[in-house]
Design an enzyme around this catalytic site. Structure first.
Site, short mmCIF file in Angstrom:
data_model
loop_
_atom_site.label_atom_id
_atom_site.label_comp_id
_atom_site.label_asym_id
_atom_site.label_seq_id
_atom_site.Cartn_x
_atom_site.Cartn_y
_atom_site.Cartn_z
N LYS A 177 -13.74 -61.59 18.98
CA LYS A 177 -15.19 -62.17 18.29
C LYS A 177 -16.15 -61.08 18.49
CE LYS A 177 -17.09 -62.96 22.60
NZ LYS A 177 -18.62 -62.62 22.91
N THR A 234 -21.86 -65.67 19.46
CA THR A 234 -22.00 -64.02 19.41
C THR A 234 -22.43 -63.60 18.24
OG1 THR A 234 -20.11 -64.22 21.11
CG2 THR A 234 -21.20 -62.06 20.41
O1 LIG Z 1 -19.32 -63.20 25.73
C1 LIG Z 1 -20.58 -63.32 25.41
C2 LIG Z 1 -20.88 -64.83 25.17
O2 LIG Z 1 -20.08 -65.81 25.18
C3 LIG Z 1 -21.62 -62.36 25.79
O3 LIG Z 1 -21.80 -61.78 24.58
P1 LIG Z 1 -22.39 -60.16 24.56
O4 LIG Z 1 -21.43 -59.38 25.70
O5 LIG Z 1 -22.48 -59.77 23.33
O6 LIG Z 1 -23.77 -59.97 25.19
#
Ligand SMILES: O=C(CO)COP(=O)(O)O
Ligand SMILES: NC(=O)C1=CN([C@@H]2O[C@H](COP(=O)(O)OP(=O)(O)OC[C@H]3O[C@@H](n4cnc5c(N)ncnc54)[C@H](O)[C@@H]3O)[C@@H](O)[C@H]2O)C=CC1
Length: 312
Positions: A177, A234
């Site tokens: 993701k 995300t």
């Molecule tokens: O895994 C995450 C949300 O579930 C955090 O996302 P980021 O690492 O893109 O900040």
């Protein structure tokens, strides 16, 4: 059972805060003197004060003596950490998301020297967990009794854990993701619109399912918190660092290279996965090229839109 969090970045600190609100927990990090003095993590989670039961430690041996270890270091640091520390006899929960660039392994395989390995993944921003906002995550472990123990130990009044036996499905959802989120950020950063983002998310999800299927994951797992849930969060929130990198790439802006953006290395690792497993992963491949600077956003869109028309 005693619990220690290894890695005092945003996520490790947030987990230690929520666990420390209901019982003793140790947080170990490499550079935590300031946190010990201030009882907060000013760089990552300013203004969230540590509960009394949270002990910040600089003594790794003390932390490693805990029964349950939550590994909250970045994915590309996990294998190095594991190779230099003895985790036999331990229950270790990977809290990082990604695919190791050197080996192509996910976190559970890297943790196989531990007595029990599990994965904690799903949609949650560290700041939300630390502030006590409601969050739901997947705790995946192949051994049911261990999964039940961990679920009971690590759930808190605001952090609700769902069990899964499908470790590979859960960890692949969390890894992939992030790659799609970079792509979605790029689409939005370039001003290509919400419709384009929805298309990229949906076709990106198809690639996630393709990869997970090739590794024997259950289709249902990808539909849950660790897959669709985290993809949704995300790809639509500018709190996400993966999405933020995409925004910068799409807008032609510079991005701070010191920020942890797991999807960048994972996109590169997926090139090998695609070749080894003969998988068609055009979006993941294009994100890897975008991150590497091999294409710009216009070239990336031309590549994707110029592909032969096919059935959904
Ligand atoms: O895994 C995450 C949300 O579930 C955090 O996302 P980021 O690492 O893109 O900040
Ligand atoms: N921040 C978030 O909202 C969430 C993060 N995660 C995952 O958690 C993992 C860690 O991310 P963050 O904590 O956000 O990153 P971060 O950048 O805030 O912190 C990473 C921490 O790991 C430490 N570290 C790096 N290499 C190390 C090593 N070799 N040994 C010991 N410590 C080391 C760094 O000093 C830093 O304190 C990532 O895989 C991320 O995907 C998962 C869910 C939410």
């Amino acid at each position: 059972m005693s619990v220690a969090v290894i890695g005092a970045g945003a996520f490790g600190t947030a987990l230690a805060i929520t666990l420390g609100r209901q019982g003793p927990v140790t947080l170990w990090g490499r550079d935590v003197a300031g946190m010990q003095a201030e009882r907060q993590n000013p760089r990552r989670l300013p203004d969230v004060h540590f509960p009394d039961d949270l002990t910040v430690s600089t003594q790794l041996e003390t932390a490693l003596a805990a029964d349950i270890l939550l590994m909250a270091v970045p994915m590309q640091a996990l294998a190095g950490f594991v190779s230099s520390h003895d985790l036999s006899g331990k229950t270790v929960v990977a809290c990082c998301k990604g695919i190791d660039l050197n080996t192509g392994f996910g976190p559970a395989k890297i943790l196989e020297t531990a007595q029990h390995a599990a994965v904690l993944t799903g949609p949650s921003f560290a700041a939300d967990i630390a502030r006590g906002l409601p969050t739901a995550l997947t705790l995946a472990c192949s051994q049911d009794a261990v999964a039940r123990d961990l679920q009971a130990q690590l759930s808190t009044p605001t952090l609700r854990l769902y069990r899964s036996a499908d470790v590979i499905g859960a960890e692949l959802g969390g890894a992939l993701k992030n790659v799609i989120a970079i792509g979605c950020g790029a689409v939005m950063g370039a001003g290509l619109g919400h419709s384009a983002r929805a298309a990229l998310m949906t076709r990106g999800f198809a690639e996630m399912q393709r990869v997970a299927g090739a590794y024997g994951a259950q289709a249902d797992t990808l539909m849950g918190l660790s897959g669709l849930g985290d993809l949704t969060l995300t790809c639509t929130s500018d709190q996400s660092r993966n999405y933020q990198l995409g925004l910068a790439l799409g807008a032609g802006r510079a991005f701070d290279a010191s920020v942890t953006v797991e999807g960048a290395a994972t996109a590169q690792a997926l090139r090998r996965v695609a070749a080894d497993r003969k998988l068609d992963l055009p979006i993941c491949g294009t994100v890897a090229d975008l991150v590497d600077g091999h294409v710009d956003i216009k070239g990336a869109m031309d590549l994707l839109l110029g592909r032969p028309l096919k059935e959904e």
